[in-house]
Design a protein around this motif. Structure first.
Motif, PDB file in Angstrom:
ATOM      1  N   ARG A  19      24.973 -14.774  13.598  1.00 18.47           N
ATOM      2  CA  ARG A  19      25.057 -16.309  14.133  1.00 18.47           C
ATOM      3  C   ARG A  19      25.506 -16.835  14.094  1.00 18.47           C
ATOM      4  O   ARG A  19      24.150 -17.405  12.982  1.00 18.47           O
ATOM      5  CB  ARG A  19      24.446 -16.144  15.809  1.00 18.47           C
ATOM      6  CG  ARG A  19      24.693 -17.020  16.631  1.00 18.47           C
ATOM      7  CD  ARG A  19      23.291 -17.445  17.419  1.00 18.47           C
ATOM      8  NE  ARG A  19      24.462 -17.674  18.769  1.00 18.47           N
ATOM      9  CZ  ARG A  19      23.847 -19.083  19.654  1.00 18.47           C
ATOM     10  NH1 ARG A  19      21.810 -19.380  19.021  1.00 18.47           N
ATOM     11  NH2 ARG A  19      24.285 -19.951  20.229  1.00 18.47           N
ATOM     12  N   SER A  21      26.594 -20.771  13.780  1.00 22.01           N
ATOM     13  CA  SER A  21      27.230 -22.260  13.975  1.00 22.01           C
ATOM     14  C   SER A  21      27.860 -23.884  13.202  1.00 22.01           C
ATOM     15  O   SER A  21      27.779 -24.242  12.285  1.00 22.01           O
ATOM     16  CB  SER A  21      25.205 -23.356  14.560  1.00 22.01           C
ATOM     17  OG  SER A  21      24.776 -21.559  15.331  1.00 22.01           O
ATOM     18  N   TYR A  79      29.466 -21.720  18.525  1.00 21.65           N
ATOM     19  CA  TYR A  79      28.719 -20.603  17.461  1.00 21.65           C
ATOM     20  C   TYR A  79      29.423 -19.425  17.656  1.00 21.65           C
ATOM     21  O   TYR A  79      30.674 -19.372  18.197  1.00 21.65           O
ATOM     22  CB  TYR A  79      28.004 -20.452  18.716  1.00 21.65           C
ATOM     23  CG  TYR A  79      27.095 -21.403  19.223  1.00 21.65           C
ATOM     24  CD1 TYR A  79      26.445 -22.143  20.269  1.00 21.65           C
ATOM     25  CD2 TYR A  79      26.000 -21.460  18.257  1.00 21.65           C
ATOM     26  CE1 TYR A  79      25.944 -22.965  20.531  1.00 21.65           C
ATOM     27  CE2 TYR A  79      24.590 -22.935  18.848  1.00 21.65           C
ATOM     28  CZ  TYR A  79      24.977 -23.240  19.829  1.00 21.65           C
ATOM     29  OH  TYR A  79      24.153 -24.035  19.582  1.00 21.65           O
TER      30      TYR A  79
END
Length: 118
Positions: A19, A21, A79
């Motif tokens: 993930r 950011s 994100y």
């Protein structure tokens, strides 16, 4: 001027997840369509996914059904959830304001390296 700081990259095995950011400075973040781009060695930077101010999303065919872009306007953050990663996803990932119709509007950040390898 908006400043962009990407994070969350790393080394992951094929089939794994990451993930990413992107934190953006500036009070007007929420009004921009934001996007993730990537640049693999020896290749041009390409658009991966974009999300409008009202959360409408669009994806490159190569990542459709594997990647999910989202945003939190209260945190000035966008994100990129990446699942089922493949070696060909290896690249430096960047965020910016833009889309397939809008050229990137801010100076590029440093990006975050994603390496998919066994």
């Amino acid at each position: 001027q908006v400043q962009l700081v990407e994070s969350g990259g790393g080394l992951v095995q094929p089939g794994g997840s990451l993930r990413l950011s992107c934190a953006a400075s500036g009070r007007i973040f929420s009004s921009y369509t934001m996007a993730w781009y990537r640049q693999a060695p020896g290749k041009q930077r390409e658009l991966v996914a974009s999300i409008t101010s009202n959360h409408r999303t669009n994806y490159a065919d190569s990542v459709k059904d594997r990647f999910t872009i989202s945003r939190d306007n209260a945190k000035n953050t966008v994100y990129l959830q990446m699942n089922s990663l493949k070696p060909e996803d290896t690249a430096v990932y960047y965020c910016n304001a833009g889309s397939s119709y809008i050229a990137p509007q801010f100076d590029w950040g440093q990006g975050t390296q994603v390496t998919v390898s066994s």
